[in-house]
Design a protein around this motif. Structure first.
Motif, PDB file in Angstrom:
ATOM      1  N   GLY A 144       0.898  -1.230   0.021  1.00 31.46           N
ATOM      2  CA  GLY A 144       0.019   0.103   0.166  1.00 31.46           C
ATOM      3  C   GLY A 144       1.062   1.179  -0.026  1.00 31.46           C
ATOM      4  N   LEU A 145       0.761   2.214  -1.217  1.00 40.74           N
ATOM      5  CA  LEU A 145       1.386   3.309  -1.311  1.00 40.74           C
ATOM      6  C   LEU A 145       0.573   4.551  -1.563  1.00 40.74           C
ATOM      7  CD1 LEU A 145       4.319   1.888  -3.801  1.00 40.74           C
ATOM      8  CD2 LEU A 145       4.262   1.651  -1.109  1.00 40.74           C
ATOM      9  N   VAL A 146       1.061   5.627  -0.899  1.00 40.46           N
ATOM     10  CA  VAL A 146       0.525   6.954  -1.218  1.00 40.46           C
ATOM     11  C   VAL A 146       1.471   7.658  -1.740  1.00 40.46           C
ATOM     12  CG1 VAL A 146      -1.417   6.572   0.629  1.00 40.46           C
ATOM     13  CG2 VAL A 146       0.737   7.769   1.142  1.00 40.46           C
ATOM     14  N   LEU A 147       0.926   8.686  -2.461  1.00 39.09           N
ATOM     15  CA  LEU A 147       1.822   9.938  -2.977  1.00 39.09           C
ATOM     16  C   LEU A 147       1.473  11.181  -2.151  1.00 39.09           C
ATOM     17  CD1 LEU A 147       3.920  10.988  -4.998  1.00 39.09           C
ATOM     18  CD2 LEU A 147       2.171  11.804  -6.437  1.00 39.09           C
ATOM     19  N   LEU A 148       2.365  11.422  -1.094  1.00 40.55           N
ATOM     20  CA  LEU A 148       2.167  12.856  -0.498  1.00 40.55           C
ATOM     21  C   LEU A 148       2.922  13.879  -1.161  1.00 40.55           C
ATOM     22  CD1 LEU A 148       3.041  11.336   3.067  1.00 40.55           C
ATOM     23  CD2 LEU A 148       0.921  11.217   2.012  1.00 40.55           C
ATOM     24  N   GLU A 149       2.165  14.897  -1.119  1.00 34.77           N
ATOM     25  CA  GLU A 149       2.535  16.138  -1.800  1.00 34.77           C
ATOM     26  C   GLU A 149       2.295  17.543  -1.135  1.00 34.77           C
ATOM     27  OE1 GLU A 149       2.361  17.425  -6.573  1.00 34.77           O
ATOM     28  OE2 GLU A 149       1.356  15.808  -5.829  1.00 34.77           O
ATOM     29  N   GLU A 150       3.312  18.353  -1.194  1.00 30.50           N
ATOM     30  CA  GLU A 150       3.132  19.937  -0.617  1.00 30.50           C
ATOM     31  C   GLU A 150       1.798  20.248  -1.206  1.00 30.50           C
ATOM     32  OE1 GLU A 150       3.017  23.733  -0.234  1.00 30.50           O
ATOM     33  OE2 GLU A 150       4.023  23.181  -1.994  1.00 30.50           O
ATOM     34  N   TYR A 151       0.961  21.019  -0.653  1.00 26.25           N
ATOM     35  CA  TYR A 151      -0.392  21.243  -1.076  1.00 26.25           C
ATOM     36  C   TYR A 151      -0.249  22.338  -2.288  1.00 26.25           C
ATOM     37  CZ  TYR A 151      -4.674  23.492  -1.827  1.00 26.25           C
ATOM     38  OH  TYR A 151      -5.973  24.254  -2.577  1.00 26.25           O
ATOM     39  N   GLU A 152       0.451  23.385  -2.109  1.00 28.88           N
ATOM     40  CA  GLU A 152       0.764  24.339  -3.155  1.00 28.88           C
ATOM     41  C   GLU A 152       1.292  23.834  -4.502  1.00 28.88           C
ATOM     42  OE1 GLU A 152      -0.517  27.456  -3.386  1.00 28.88           O
ATOM     43  OE2 GLU A 152      -1.265  27.192  -1.290  1.00 28.88           O
ATOM     44  N   HIS A 153       2.362  22.645  -4.265  1.00 33.17           N
ATOM     45  CA  HIS A 153       3.118  22.214  -5.420  1.00 33.17           C
ATOM     46  C   HIS A 153       2.025  21.188  -6.057  1.00 33.17           C
ATOM     47  CE1 HIS A 153       5.475  18.951  -7.366  1.00 33.17           C
ATOM     48  NE2 HIS A 153       6.278  19.835  -7.316  1.00 33.17           N
TER      49      HIS A 153
END
Length: 411
Positions: free
Chosen positions: A234-243
């Protein structure tokens, strides 16, 4: 501090080989338990598991030659990463040195270790595969994902037994929150359904010996008798919101807080007072700046062992006080089984979709109440509920606790 959101996910599980099928199975209460088929289990007392049946890496889009040089757990991780990247949107403009991979495994390449050791004993050292070491080590899933997609930022593997996936996501969240990275593939993978591993867990009396597939993994039920071994990734892509906003990415949910503690109590058993796991939840809420009463759902570690659910119920009461009786708690291991190092990643995905779709997953198979487990365990089936905050808990041998606090995305 930066806001951190989940913009994509990938899953390989006993109840679905992608996130959509996984989520549909969870909502429907459909489990993945069956008699073991990947090896002859006649010498074991444990006869059932949550296997991924008829696994074919090529059918999942993996290169056949490269897949043969990967342990099964890495194959699962690569398939999950492929799905995640296919749904991530346009990543062509990212800075590769600000894109990381934090993916762990509780045990690593156990299948490879067992098979190559057998070869060593039967045929001698010259017959051991030249790929033994890169196939067996626990960091190789993270390394392979980075190689495949050119992510050149932080790359490492956290190993905290069954808290692995949760800790990987939590540490990735912090990397982005504090400005070190823009995006991270994070989670866990595991493949340890073999005779040797089952024997070890069986002899610890942690696995159920039941053969009633509808009553194998029954968290919080008084008749629970041990967990069911699962496998997958199980993998998620976490990302800075503005990016994420600049590149037009979809957002599934927001990560608002993270707590990591240790019971400092016992190598395999959780602390009876729930203090360690309770503090992990308290710390996650404190980081998000919210009150306990704002949390509406907890995806519990809920392994279906006699001790875990009693202690986890105590932990919820420790963290939430009276509000413990006003929030919903369920264990999706009642359907997936216990995927060990992959569990935290898969359960974070499920928790994110619960927030997004306004549906709380059930604790499937529950029938008999336990006086030590007196909270709302969503035993009637999936429940519609519009909640703003949810926690995904993971706990591991060694006393490790990881709590991820997710928030419904509101822009």
């Amino acid at each position: 501090m930066k806001r951190v959101v989940i913009t994509s996910a990938g899953a390989v599980t006993p109840v679905g080989l992608n996130t959509q099928t996984l989520w549909e199975s969870i909502v429907q209460g459909r489990h993945g338990f069956a008699p073991i088929t990947s090896f002859d289990a006649s010498r074991l007392e444990v006869k059932c598991a949550a296997e991924i049946k008829d696994w074919d890496p090529a059918a999942m889009g993996l290169n056949k030659k490269e897949a043969r040089r990967m342990d099964r757990y890495t194959q699962f991780a690569m398939a999950a990463a492929k799905e995640l990247m296919e749904h991530a949107g346009d990543l062509s403009g990212i800075d590769p040195f600000r894109a990381g991979v934090i993916v762990g495994s509780g045990i690593g390449g156990f299948d490879t270790t067992v098979s190559e050791h057998a070869k060593f004993m039967e045929k001698g050292p010259d017959r051991v595969s030249v790929f033994l070491v890169p196939m067996m080590i626990s960091n190789m899933a993270a390394g392979q994902i980075a190689i495949e997609y050119g992510f050149k930022g932080d790359n490492f593997s956290i190993v905290t037994a069954c808290s692995t996936g949760g800790n990987c996501i939590g540490e990735a969240y912090r990397k982005i929150k504090h400005g070190y990275l823009d995006l991270v593939i994070a989670g866990g993978a595991e493949a340890a359904i073999n005779e040797f591993a089952i024997a070890g867990f069986q002899n610890m009396n942690t696995l159920t010996k039941s053969t009633d597939c509808d009553r194998l993994s029954i968290p919080f039920d008084k008749e629970r008798s041990g967990f069911v071994m699962g496998e997958g990734a199980g993998l998620v892509l976490l990302e800075e919101y503005e990016h994420a906003k600049r590149r037009g990415a979809r957002v599934i949910a927001e990560v608002a807080g993270y707590g990591a503690t240790d019971d400092a109590h016992h190598i395999t058993g959780p602390s009876p007072d729930g203090e360690g796991a309770g503090h992990a939840m308290i710390n996650a809420m404190a980081e998000a700046g919210i009150a306990p009463g704002q949390v509406g759902y907890i995806n519990a570690h809920g392994t279906s062992t006699p001790l875990n659910e009693k202690c986890e119920t105590a932990a919820v009461k420790y963290a939430f006080g009276d509000h413990a009786y006003h929030l919903a708690v369920s264990s999706t291991k009642s359907m997936t089984g216990h995927m060990l190092g992959a569990a935290g990643g898969v359960e974070a995905i499920i928790t994110a979709f619960a927030l997004k779709d306004g549906i709380l997953p059930p604790t499937a198979g529950y029938r008999v109440p336990d006086e030590d487990c007196d909270l709302d365990y969503v035993t009637e089936g999936a429940r519609k509920a519009d909640i703003q905050y949810a926690i995904s808990n993971s706990m591991g041998f060694g006393g490790h606790n990881a709590s991820l606090l997710l928030k419904k995305f509101e822009g």
